[in-house]
Design a protein around this motif. Structure first.
Motif, PDB file in Angstrom:
ATOM      1  N   GLY A 118      52.804  31.724  43.741  1.00 32.85           N
ATOM      2  CA  GLY A 118      52.997  32.730  42.714  1.00 32.85           C
ATOM      3  C   GLY A 118      51.665  33.163  42.100  1.00 32.85           C
ATOM      4  O   GLY A 118      50.674  32.422  42.130  1.00 32.85           O
ATOM      5  N   GLU A 119      51.641  34.361  41.578  1.00 33.59           N
ATOM      6  CA  GLU A 119      50.401  34.922  41.005  1.00 33.59           C
ATOM      7  C   GLU A 119      50.553  35.087  39.501  1.00 33.59           C
ATOM      8  O   GLU A 119      51.586  35.524  38.998  1.00 33.59           O
ATOM      9  CB  GLU A 119      50.078  36.263  41.667  1.00 33.59           C
ATOM     10  N   TRP A 120      49.451  34.746  38.778  1.00 33.99           N
ATOM     11  CA  TRP A 120      49.429  34.844  37.314  1.00 33.99           C
ATOM     12  C   TRP A 120      48.800  36.147  36.812  1.00 33.99           C
ATOM     13  O   TRP A 120      49.116  36.610  35.717  1.00 33.99           O
ATOM     14  CB  TRP A 120      48.603  33.691  36.721  1.00 33.99           C
ATOM     15  N   SER A 121      47.920  36.686  37.595  1.00 38.77           N
ATOM     16  CA  SER A 121      47.056  37.762  37.084  1.00 38.77           C
ATOM     17  C   SER A 121      47.806  39.091  36.951  1.00 38.77           C
ATOM     18  O   SER A 121      48.859  39.313  37.557  1.00 38.77           O
ATOM     19  CB  SER A 121      45.839  37.952  37.992  1.00 38.77           C
ATOM     20  N   ILE A 122      47.207  39.982  36.137  1.00 37.89           N
ATOM     21  CA  ILE A 122      47.707  41.349  35.939  1.00 37.89           C
ATOM     22  C   ILE A 122      46.558  42.309  36.250  1.00 37.89           C
ATOM     23  O   ILE A 122      45.500  42.239  35.620  1.00 37.89           O
ATOM     24  CB  ILE A 122      48.191  41.568  34.490  1.00 37.89           C
ATOM     25  N   LEU A 147      40.850  43.974  36.310  1.00 40.70           N
ATOM     26  CA  LEU A 147      41.682  42.811  35.994  1.00 40.70           C
ATOM     27  C   LEU A 147      41.880  42.732  34.493  1.00 40.70           C
ATOM     28  O   LEU A 147      40.913  42.789  33.723  1.00 40.70           O
ATOM     29  CB  LEU A 147      41.014  41.528  36.509  1.00 40.70           C
ATOM     30  N   LEU A 148      43.127  42.592  34.066  1.00 39.59           N
ATOM     31  CA  LEU A 148      43.423  42.456  32.644  1.00 39.59           C
ATOM     32  C   LEU A 148      43.066  41.055  32.185  1.00 39.59           C
ATOM     33  O   LEU A 148      43.272  40.063  32.912  1.00 39.59           O
ATOM     34  CB  LEU A 148      44.905  42.743  32.397  1.00 39.59           C
ATOM     35  N   SER A 149      42.499  40.937  30.998  1.00 38.68           N
ATOM     36  CA  SER A 149      42.105  39.612  30.498  1.00 38.68           C
ATOM     37  C   SER A 149      43.317  38.718  30.244  1.00 38.68           C
ATOM     38  O   SER A 149      43.240  37.492  30.353  1.00 38.68           O
ATOM     39  CB  SER A 149      41.295  39.757  29.207  1.00 38.68           C
ATOM     40  N   ASP A 150      44.444  39.336  29.906  1.00 42.53           N
ATOM     41  CA  ASP A 150      45.669  38.576  29.670  1.00 42.53           C
ATOM     42  C   ASP A 150      46.330  38.224  31.014  1.00 42.53           C
ATOM     43  O   ASP A 150      46.164  38.933  32.012  1.00 42.53           O
ATOM     44  CB  ASP A 150      46.632  39.393  28.812  1.00 42.53           C
ATOM     45  N   THR A 151      47.080  37.132  31.078  1.00 46.54           N
ATOM     46  CA  THR A 151      47.834  36.732  32.273  1.00 46.54           C
ATOM     47  C   THR A 151      49.258  36.388  31.878  1.00 46.54           C
ATOM     48  O   THR A 151      49.579  36.260  30.691  1.00 46.54           O
ATOM     49  CB  THR A 151      47.195  35.497  32.946  1.00 46.54           C
ATOM     50  N   LEU A 208      43.250  46.101  45.819  1.00 45.95           N
ATOM     51  CA  LEU A 208      43.678  45.110  44.846  1.00 45.95           C
ATOM     52  C   LEU A 208      42.708  43.927  44.859  1.00 45.95           C
ATOM     53  O   LEU A 208      42.172  43.544  45.906  1.00 45.95           O
ATOM     54  CB  LEU A 208      45.088  44.630  45.165  1.00 45.95           C
ATOM     55  N   ILE A 209      42.474  43.361  43.702  1.00 45.23           N
ATOM     56  CA  ILE A 209      41.593  42.196  43.611  1.00 45.23           C
ATOM     57  C   ILE A 209      42.233  41.011  44.334  1.00 45.23           C
ATOM     58  O   ILE A 209      41.550  40.220  44.999  1.00 45.23           O
ATOM     59  CB  ILE A 209      41.318  41.874  42.128  1.00 45.23           C
TER      60      ILE A 209
END
Length: 346
Positions: A142-146, A158-162, A107-108
């Protein structure tokens, strides 16, 4: 009931089996068969406990992402583990033979309590890990990324959307090419909130682009009326090619009319009609015996040109039928000769 007390486990299913993976206390695997309504023997253990990790069952394999290796005083993991279980009854055997493997891909961002969602493209099996929590106790964030895991290539991106808000322990689902995220907790620098009543939806995950070129092999003989259910895998060649030799079997649908129709009525006339006149005319003078002669009489003109001499001897042979006929012919000739002479001497 459950074989063990497993707080922090994750669940996955392939449609028949329910996989109960990891916990705060052990790194094991327990499997329930919904067809037989019984638990299978305990499966192999992972390299870590993956408490609060995410998991998915895809194409006969289990995948576990992140989580904690024990209590809250541990850092969140970034590892991904895989176990090949197969499908159907072979799951029973593979649980005893196979073991977990740690993938090269990681995982990143190490995280836990992040919902995992399958949202496949036409030609890809994709797993989305949405948000979650990272850090250690007292320093959780908390984490924002997807992140997106490609099952076929076993790679992560990593998805560009969060997410619009930091969330962990949320619930997520994929529907019509978008991710929907509901509830959960937030961990920030000033306050923590586990009473979220918000939900959010992502942008479109991917765009379907139509092909710019036609297929290399178009339909050879398209039907004028399309079928309701087209063939999934059409053959490039006809299934039954025509034979080069005629069949020995009779025609299944013979012609209703014969090739050579019969005549409407039989002919009464002979195939060769008779001539209008006989080739040899009988003599105009009757014979002395009252019966026709066997041989036709020569013309009188031809007889008048030749006069027999007085010394001409006429002999007859009366023996047998041919002899009687010859004698009658000689008498007939003599009679005709005398009539001709009498006419000339007038």
């Amino acid at each position: 009931g459950l074989p063990d007390n497993n707080p922090g486990s994750c669940l996955a299913t392939d449609g028949r089996f329910v996989f109960y993976i990891g916990s705060e206390y052990h790194a094991g695997l327990q499997v329930y068969d919904t067809d037989l309504l019984q638990w299978l023997p305990r499966g192999p253990e992972m390299s870590a406990r993956h408490r609060g990790g995410a998991c998915q069952a895809v194409n006969g394999a289990l995948f576990v992402f992140g989580g904690l290796d024990g209590g809250y005083d541990f850092d969140y993991l970034n590892t991904i583990e895989k176990l090949v279980v197969g499908v159907g009854d072979e799951v029973w055997t593979n649980l005893e033979l196979n073991s977990w493997s740690v993938l090269v891909a990681t995982l990143i961002t190490g995280r836990g309590f992040a919902p995992s969602v399958r949202c496949d493209k036409v030609d890809q099996n994709l797993v989305y890990l949405v948000g979650g929590v990272k850090g250690t106790e007292g320093n959780w964030r908390g984490e924002w990324s997807i992140e997106v895991f490609d099952v076929d290539t076993e790679t992560i991106s990593l998805l560009s959307d969060t997410t619009r808000q930091q969330r962990e322990d949320a619930t997520a689902v994929c529907f019509r090419n978008r991710l929907y995220l509901f509830g959960g907790c937030t961990y920030g620098t000033n306050s923590n909130n586990c009473n979220l009543r918000h939900w959010e939806v992502s942008n479109e995950l991917f765009v379907f682009i139509p092909t710019t070129a036609p297929t290399p092999e178009p339909t050879r003989s398209p039907t004028s009326t399309p079928t309701d259910a087209p063939t999934l895998h059409p053959s490039s060649a006809p299934t039954f090619p025509p034979t080069s030799a005629p069949s020995d079997a009779p025609t299944t649908s013979p012609s209703s009319a014969p090739t050579f129709p019969p005549t409407t009525a039989p002919s009464d006339a002979p195939s060769e009609p008779p001539t209008s006149a006989p080739s040899v005319s009988p003599t105009s003078l009757p014979t002395t015996t009252g019966s026709p002669t066997r041989y036709p009489t020569r013309s009188p003109g031809a007889l008048a040109t030749r006069r027999p001499t007085s010394s001409t001897a006429i002999t007859t042979d009366d023996s047998g039928p041919d002899g009687a006929n010859n004698a009658a012919s000689v008498l007939q000739i003599a009679l005709v000769f005398s009539v001709v002479m009498a006419y000339l001497m007038k």
